[in-house]
Design a protein around this motif. Structure first.
Motif, PDB file in Angstrom:
ATOM      1  N   LEU A  55       0.792  -1.221   0.000  1.00 40.64           N
ATOM      2  CA  LEU A  55       0.000   0.000   0.000  1.00 40.64           C
ATOM      3  C   LEU A  55       0.816   1.258   0.000  1.00 40.64           C
ATOM      4  O   LEU A  55       0.563   2.148   0.778  1.00 40.64           O
ATOM      5  CB  LEU A  55      -0.946   0.012   1.198  1.00 40.64           C
ATOM      6  N   THR A 148      -5.518  -6.277  -1.197  1.00 40.96           N
ATOM      7  CA  THR A 148      -5.481  -4.888  -1.644  1.00 40.96           C
ATOM      8  C   THR A 148      -4.484  -4.713  -2.782  1.00 40.96           C
ATOM      9  O   THR A 148      -4.778  -4.061  -3.797  1.00 40.96           O
ATOM     10  CB  THR A 148      -5.118  -3.954  -0.481  1.00 40.96           C
ATOM     11  N   THR A 275     -10.306   4.501  -1.005  1.00 47.69           N
ATOM     12  CA  THR A 275      -9.160   4.064  -1.801  1.00 47.69           C
ATOM     13  C   THR A 275      -8.136   5.182  -1.966  1.00 47.69           C
ATOM     14  O   THR A 275      -6.931   4.942  -1.999  1.00 47.69           O
ATOM     15  CB  THR A 275      -9.632   3.596  -3.186  1.00 47.69           C
ATOM     16  N   THR A 412     -12.593  -2.473  -3.719  1.00 46.05           N
ATOM     17  CA  THR A 412     -11.399  -2.493  -2.859  1.00 46.05           C
ATOM     18  C   THR A 412     -11.496  -1.431  -1.781  1.00 46.05           C
ATOM     19  O   THR A 412     -11.208  -1.678  -0.602  1.00 46.05           O
ATOM     20  CB  THR A 412     -10.134  -2.253  -3.704  1.00 46.05           C
ATOM     21  N   LEU A 416     -11.692  -3.402   1.770  1.00 42.27           N
ATOM     22  CA  LEU A 416     -10.343  -3.393   2.318  1.00 42.27           C
ATOM     23  C   LEU A 416      -9.961  -2.011   2.836  1.00 42.27           C
ATOM     24  O   LEU A 416      -9.296  -1.892   3.868  1.00 42.27           O
ATOM     25  CB  LEU A 416      -9.362  -3.844   1.238  1.00 42.27           C
TER      26      LEU A 416
END
Length: 485
Positions: A55, A148, A275, A412, A416
């Motif tokens: 990430l 992710t 996101t 997503t 997540l």
């Protein structure tokens, strides 16, 4: 079906902004600040460490597709309708900055405690979870990270396919060479796979700087195109500089009819925004990279990074919507003509940046996978290359079948993003403060009590946004008629 002859009367359906690019923005600002704080080598160290936890460097797709709750008749209230969208960006951005800072605070506490015991410093959210919650459930965090990264790479593949199709049309290619699936396969074979096979990603560090340049160039080009008399305005229709004649009807600006209203649009918007700010797994890494790391200094870093992201997201979201209205695509650069030189430059910068960022995210995904299924076992070259082949192959196959990056990103962000931004940091904070109050190292105060209740509320918020956002994203992508019924 709406008539091709009346594009300006098309229903204004909410087009989820994949705000994935904003995450790139967060990380780029933080990276630049860290380079200033800790010296030029900080950038490479940061990129390497972020890859290991995942990430970082979410890329250029985010603010290039923009969500907007279209709650008003756009022929008279286009500007006012931007208020709820901008408000959501700022509110959720503030909450995201708080939970990101919370991870820095927890990292500081954990490192102080491990220093007394002579243990290793905490450098990842997985280690924080193991310390505060327990190792028996560490697979939950690892799975969230891996999924992710997987979904992000899938979105990258879809966007790269669309981008290279536009570039191919710009130089006059037709037939097979202007086919999206051809470009998805070609880019995966010739670009993505060789980069993902690299065992050291230090050479890709300049992608971070390239991402910032690309953001600023895109913002400038889109702003110029949105000005009165620009190449996509009705004023310029008869002018030689107009790009409207080169656009198919479904890509031309569409205003005049209100679409989704109220909570429906806001929920999809919230999923996209999650996101945009999804960099929390890298929180401990950023904290450790600071020179003289303290929660206060880390708080300033968080405020600048997330604040800059919110402002740029709001800017690109606004100019994109004011240019194309209800015709805005999930990937906003797809709206711009292939004859538009400025848009072509933006697409080219995006493609280069995405290729590098794909490699970073793929590396992070593999490390998360190893942490779950091969913990404590040696990762040989054979395992590395085999895992790379399987992962790139599966992602490419899915990208050939799925052409809606907006849904991938919205789902997503809903599930997540809500877990990693709102729920996991808050849950670890509750566990940490409870443990420290019980062992006497932390005094129970009114401020602490209020903050604990605040974090309980964030867990509830994350659960609601995750479930409701996923539901609305599915409806928006596959059953849009149900949203207007």
């Amino acid at each position: 079906m709406h008539s091709a002859q009346t594009p300006r009367r098309r229903i204004q359906r909410l087009n989820p902004a994949s705000n994935l690019h904003s995450v790139k923005c967060v990380c780029s600002w933080l990276d630049a600040l860290l380079s200033f704080e800790a010296g030029g080598s900080a950038r490479v160290r940061l990129l390497r460490s972020v890859c290991q936890e995942a990430l970082h460097q979410h890329d250029r797709h985010s603010v290039l597709a923009h969500p907007l709750p279209s709650s008003f008749t756009l022929s008279t209230l286009e500007t006012i309708s931007l208020v709820p969208a901008t408000s959501i960006l700022l509110i959720l951005g503030t909450i995201s900055a708080y939970t990101f800072h919370l991870l820095g605070r927890l990292t500081a506490v954990a490192n102080n405690e491990t220093a007394k015991d002579g243990g290793p410093a905490v450098t990842g959210i997985g280690q924080l979870w193991d310390r505060e919650v327990g190792t028996s459930t560490s697979w939950l965090v690892g799975s969230a990270v891996a999924l992710t990264c997987f979904c992000t790479c899938l979105a990258y593949s879809i966007i790269l396919g669309d981008t290279f199709v536009s570039l191919a049309k710009t130089i006059g290619l037709e037939g097979l060479y202007a086919n999206r699936r051809f470009h998805v396969a070609a880019v995966s074979l010739l670009g993505v796979y060789p980069l993902c096979c690299l065992k050291s990603l230090a050479a890709l560090a300049p992608v971070s700087i390239g991402g910032v340049v690309g953001i600023l160039v895109t913002c400038a080009v889109m702003t110029m195109r949105a000005l009165p008399g620009g190449g996509y305005s009705s004023v310029a229709t008869a002018a030689a500089t107009s790009y409207l004649p080169s656009l198919p009807p479904d890509l031309r600006p569409s205003f005049g009819v209100a679409g989704l209203r109220g909570l429906k649009s806001l929920l999809v918007m919230s999923s996209m925004t999650a996101t945009a700010y999804l960099v929390h797994v890298a929180g401990p890494e950023f904290y450790q990279t600071l020179r003289r790391p303290t929660p206060k200094r880390f708080g300033k870093l968080s405020a600048i990074g997330f604040g800059g992201t919110a402002l740029i997201s709001a800017c690109i979201m606004s100019v994109g919507f004011l240019t194309f209205g209800g015709a805005s695509k999930g990937m906003i650069l797809n709206n711009y003509s292939t004859l538009d030189g400025g848009a072509t430059l933006c697409r080219l910068l995006m493609a280069v940046s995405l290729l590098g960022s794909y490699a970073f995210m793929s590396n992070a995904m593999k490390k998360a996978y190893y942490g779950i299924f091969r913990r404590g076992r040696e990762i040989t070259d054979e395992v590395h290359y085999r895992t790379t082949r399987w992962s790139v192959g599966i992602l490419t196959a899915l990208a050939l079948l799925v052409d809606d990056a907006g849904f991938v990103v919205s789902a997503t962000g809903a599930v997540l993003g809500s877990c990693l931004i709102y729920m996991i940091p808050s849950y670890m904070f509750l566990k940490s403060t409870k443990r420290r109050v019980e062992d006497g190292s932390l005094q129970r105060t009114r401020t602490l009590t209020v903050e604990r209740w605040w974090n309980r509320g964030l867990i509830a918020l994350g659960a609601f946004l995750g479930s409701a956002g996923l539901y609305m994203s599915v409806l928006h992508s596959f059953f849009p008629h149900m949203l207007n019924s």
